[in-house]
Design a protein around this motif. Structure first.
Motif, mmCIF file in Angstrom:
data_model
loop_
_atom_site.group_PDB
_atom_site.id
_atom_site.type_symbol
_atom_site.label_atom_id
_atom_site.label_comp_id
_atom_site.label_asym_id
_atom_site.label_seq_id
_atom_site.Cartn_x
_atom_site.Cartn_y
_atom_site.Cartn_z
ATOM 1 N N SER A 14 41.469 -66.869 -34.003
ATOM 2 C CA SER A 14 41.155 -65.563 -34.567
ATOM 3 C C SER A 14 39.953 -65.658 -35.505
ATOM 4 O O SER A 14 39.823 -66.613 -36.279
ATOM 5 N N PHE A 15 39.085 -64.674 -35.409
ATOM 6 C CA PHE A 15 37.934 -64.601 -36.304
ATOM 7 C C PHE A 15 38.144 -63.563 -37.397
ATOM 8 O O PHE A 15 37.206 -63.156 -38.075
ATOM 9 N N GLY A 16 39.392 -63.117 -37.552
ATOM 10 C CA GLY A 16 39.716 -62.179 -38.619
ATOM 11 C C GLY A 16 39.810 -60.742 -38.135
ATOM 12 O O GLY A 16 39.320 -60.389 -37.059
ATOM 13 N N ASP A 17 40.445 -59.928 -38.950
ATOM 14 C CA ASP A 17 40.694 -58.531 -38.571
ATOM 15 C C ASP A 17 39.413 -57.725 -38.391
ATOM 16 O O ASP A 17 39.329 -56.876 -37.499
ATOM 17 N N ASP A 18 38.424 -57.965 -39.237
ATOM 18 C CA ASP A 18 37.188 -57.196 -39.140
ATOM 19 C C ASP A 18 36.490 -57.428 -37.795
ATOM 20 O O ASP A 18 36.040 -56.480 -37.140
ATOM 21 N N VAL A 19 36.408 -58.688 -37.386
ATOM 22 C CA VAL A 19 35.776 -59.015 -36.097
ATOM 23 C C VAL A 19 36.607 -58.447 -34.955
ATOM 24 O O VAL A 19 36.072 -57.878 -33.995
#
Length: 299
Positions: free
Chosen positions: A177-182
């Motif tokens: 995962s590259f995070g929620d924003d990405v």
């Protein structure tokens, strides 16, 4: 606007290099997915010259040429004269567009390929290709290739979002995962594809207008075109009705499409032939479900 980059173009290059004139290429697929456009682009960029014969509009003079294929020298001389295009041996492509509308041209592929002077690509819509073969010899020299609407990667190429696709693929392959924003940004771009779809005309309209209403009108026009095609092999309108109700049936909390809920007193078994033609048209995808040792499998 420049034609969109399509993956099938690389398949054409492979065929050209491997075949060297020993086979014709038959590009099959649903209507309005961009077959004619990508084939013509191939002719423009990979050959010294090309001739495109659209049998939906071809003149009687050109059609008459296919009545006698005994003298190919005369055939090619007249074809060049009528189309005002010079052909060059092993450096020219002849395209039979919408070949299903003139089966005699498809039959001629056998002698044309044997001659080996030029390359040949045919395009056609699947329903009509399979219907219009009565009284002709289907050439064994055809190599068939299936074409589909633009996939998500092709869509990203067209809208300039290649990085988004590559990042999404990396996320999937690495399970990282590259995070929620990405993730939100990637899903936003994918939802755009789901809204616009993979029909080149719809995508071109979106890029020109940035107007989803106009895109929707284009897609509705294409659906109407498909329904008109269904009427050619089913004048009762039952096939068109089954096609129309796909969204409504998919919204139900049911495990399958229930034909009887759309066509009263009609079982799916009675519609198998017509359903198979829907599948052949590439306008629908069939999902089969079966039971093995009481465990449900999806195919």
């Amino acid at each position: 606007m420049k034609p969109f980059k399509r993956k099938i173009y690389d398949k054409f290059l492979e065929w050209k290099a491997e075949s060297k004139g020993s086979t014709a290429l038959m590009v099959e697929g649903a209507r309005r997915i961009g077959k004619s456009t990508v084939v013509e682009e191939f002719g423009k960029h990979e050959y010294k010259s090309y001739i495109l014969i659209d049998f939906a509009f071809a003149s009687a003079q050109i059609k008459d040429l296919f009545n006698d294929m005994s003298n190919l020298d005369s055939f090619f001389r007249l074809l060049q004269f009528y189309t005002k295009t010079d052909l060059h041996e092993r450096e020219s492509l002849i395209i039979f567009d919408e070949v299903q509308k003139f089966p005699l041209a498809r039959q001629a592929i056998k002698v044309l390929v044997k001659d080996r002077r030029y390359d040949y690509i045919e395009t056609g819509s699947l329903i009509s290709i399979k219907e219009n073969v009565k009284d002709i010899l289907i050439p064994s020299e055809e190599r068939k290739i299936q074409m589909h609407p633009m996939d998500y990667e092709e869509f990203c190429w067209a809208v300039g979002e290649t990085n988004a696709f590559e990042l999404g693929r990396e996320t999937w392959n690495t399970k990282k995962s590259f995070g929620d924003d990405v993730n939100r940004e990637l899903m936003k771009k994918f939802r755009l594809y789901m809204i616009v779809g993979g029909m080149p005309q719809a995508l071109a309209t979106f890029l020109e207008t940035n107007n989803f209403s106009k895109v929707d009108l284009i897609k509705r026009d294409i659906l109407t075109l498909y329904e008109n095609d269904f009427m050619k092999f089913d004048s009762t309108g039952k096939t068109s009705r089954i096609f129309d109700y796909i969204p409504a049936e998919l919204q139900k909390n049911a495990s399958r499409y229930q034909v009887s809920s759309v066509l009263e007193n009609t079982r799916a078994g009675a519609m198998l032939e017509k359903l198979s033609k829907l599948v052949d048209s590439k306008t629908v995808n069939i999902k089969l479900r079966c039971f093995v040792n009481t465990k449900k499998l999806q195919v």
